[in-house]
Design a protein around this motif. Structure first.
Motif, PDB file in Angstrom:
ATOM      1  N   GLN A 196       0.829  -1.205   0.000  1.00  0.00           N
ATOM      2  CA  GLN A 196       0.000   0.000   0.000  1.00  0.00           C
ATOM      3  C   GLN A 196       0.863   1.254   0.000  1.00  0.00           C
ATOM      4  O   GLN A 196       0.550   2.255  -0.653  1.00  0.00           O
ATOM      5  N   ASN A 220      -5.491   1.128 -12.015  1.00  0.00           N
ATOM      6  CA  ASN A 220      -6.070   0.448 -10.859  1.00  0.00           C
ATOM      7  C   ASN A 220      -4.994  -0.448 -10.237  1.00  0.00           C
ATOM      8  O   ASN A 220      -4.548  -1.412 -10.851  1.00  0.00           O
ATOM      9  N   TYR A 221      -4.570  -0.105  -9.021  1.00  0.00           N
ATOM     10  CA  TYR A 221      -3.490  -0.849  -8.364  1.00  0.00           C
ATOM     11  C   TYR A 221      -4.015  -1.858  -7.341  1.00  0.00           C
ATOM     12  O   TYR A 221      -3.247  -2.361  -6.527  1.00  0.00           O
ATOM     13  N   GLU A 222      -5.287  -2.139  -7.379  1.00  0.00           N
ATOM     14  CA  GLU A 222      -5.877  -3.060  -6.403  1.00  0.00           C
ATOM     15  C   GLU A 222      -5.219  -4.442  -6.512  1.00  0.00           C
ATOM     16  O   GLU A 222      -5.050  -4.983  -7.611  1.00  0.00           O
ATOM     17  N   GLY A 223      -4.825  -4.989  -5.371  1.00  0.00           N
ATOM     18  CA  GLY A 223      -4.215  -6.315  -5.346  1.00  0.00           C
ATOM     19  C   GLY A 223      -2.760  -6.330  -5.757  1.00  0.00           C
ATOM     20  O   GLY A 223      -2.172  -7.401  -5.938  1.00  0.00           O
TER      21      GLY A 223
END
Length: 279
Positions: free
Chosen positions: A177, A211-214
């Motif tokens: 994160q 989108n940097y999710e995951g």
């Protein structure tokens, strides 16, 4: 057949009493005066780990001092989320921060000191387990709360292994994160460079935010290096164009000066000719 148990595990033979809610006799003013702990800017949670009906979940955030770590502890206690639907039987806190020694200005390495602490919350040895993980991972300015939901079956030393597992998972998510935050800052910087007057061309479009999710730590680190190179290239290109513009402007100024100088010399020649003719 007798079964040997450690004192602290034996105490878990009966489920720990849940924390009692305030009694109805509490005054309205008391309720109104109590403020819920504020949510941290960054919060990550490990996947839940369940063994023999006991579930462990680690929550992690950034904390610069003991006070912030304790605030986070209070926040997790009050948290209601899919991975923390009710108050846990144990909310085990571990924190580790970097701070200045008393009277020091931070100009030297020895001016700094690593501090750590925690709260077992009636799970003897729990805080030390979490703090040891923080030390092994070289984590600083971090607080972790491991929520344990007791399932009625003693786990022995396995419970500490589970605490370590979820703590390390949460720390990895927190590190990812942190890198994502840097990536987002770089994205904004790159967009501002692309839109600068010296680079921007009509009809050019700025790509939508990724989108940097995951995103894992490894992927984020690689992407960060690539974006840093992209930013450095754009800065270099801007510098080249600005230098080129200055050189072009310099040449134009020299040409103008030469032209003006030629005009002045012509005018002087004409004036001299007129003077000679008049004489």
């Amino acid at each position: 057949m007798s079964v040997k148990r450690t004192l602290d595990e034996a105490s878990q033979a009966q489920p720990p009493a849940k924390r009692s809610a305030p009694t109805p006799s509490s005054s309205l003013n008391t309720w109104l005066s109590v403020k819920a702990p504020s949510a941290p800017t960054v919060l990550v949670n490990s996947p839940p780990l369940t063994d023999r009906k006991s579930t462990f979940v680690a929550h992690a955030t950034f904390a610069k001092n003991e006070h912030q770590a304790k605030q986070f502890h209070s926040f997790v206690r009050a948290l209601r989320a899919p991975n923390h639907p009710t108050p846990a039987d144990h909310e085990i806190l571990g924190w580790r921060t970097m701070g200045l020694r008393l009277g020091k200005d931070g100009m030297k390495e020895e001016d700094w000191i690593v501090k750590s602490g925690g709260d077992d919350d009636d799970e003897k040895g729990g805080s030390n387990t979490v703090r040891k993980c923080l030390e092994e991972e070289a984590s600083v300015d971090v607080a972790v709360v491991v929520s344990r939901y007791w399932g009625g079956v003693m786990l022995g030393p396995d419970r500490f292994n589970h605490m370590r597992t979820v703590t390390k998972q949460a720390l990895e998510l927190l590190a990812a994160q942190q890198l994502v935050t840097k990536l987002q800052e770089l994205d904004r910087e790159i967009d501002s460079l692309i839109l600068s007057p010296i680079l921007f061309s009509p009809g050019q479009k700025v790509p939508a935010p990724p989108n940097y999710e995951g995103m894992t730590v490894l992927k984020a680190e690689r992407l960060l290096k690539a974006k840093e190179k992209r930013r450095d290239f754009l800065l270099s290109e801007i510098n080249k164009r600005e230098t080129g513009q200055k050189e072009e402007e310099g040449k134009e100024n020299e040409e103008r000066e030469e032209e003006e100088k030629g005009k002045e010399e012509k005018e002087e020649e004409n004036e001299e000719g007129e003077s000679s003719g008049g004489a």
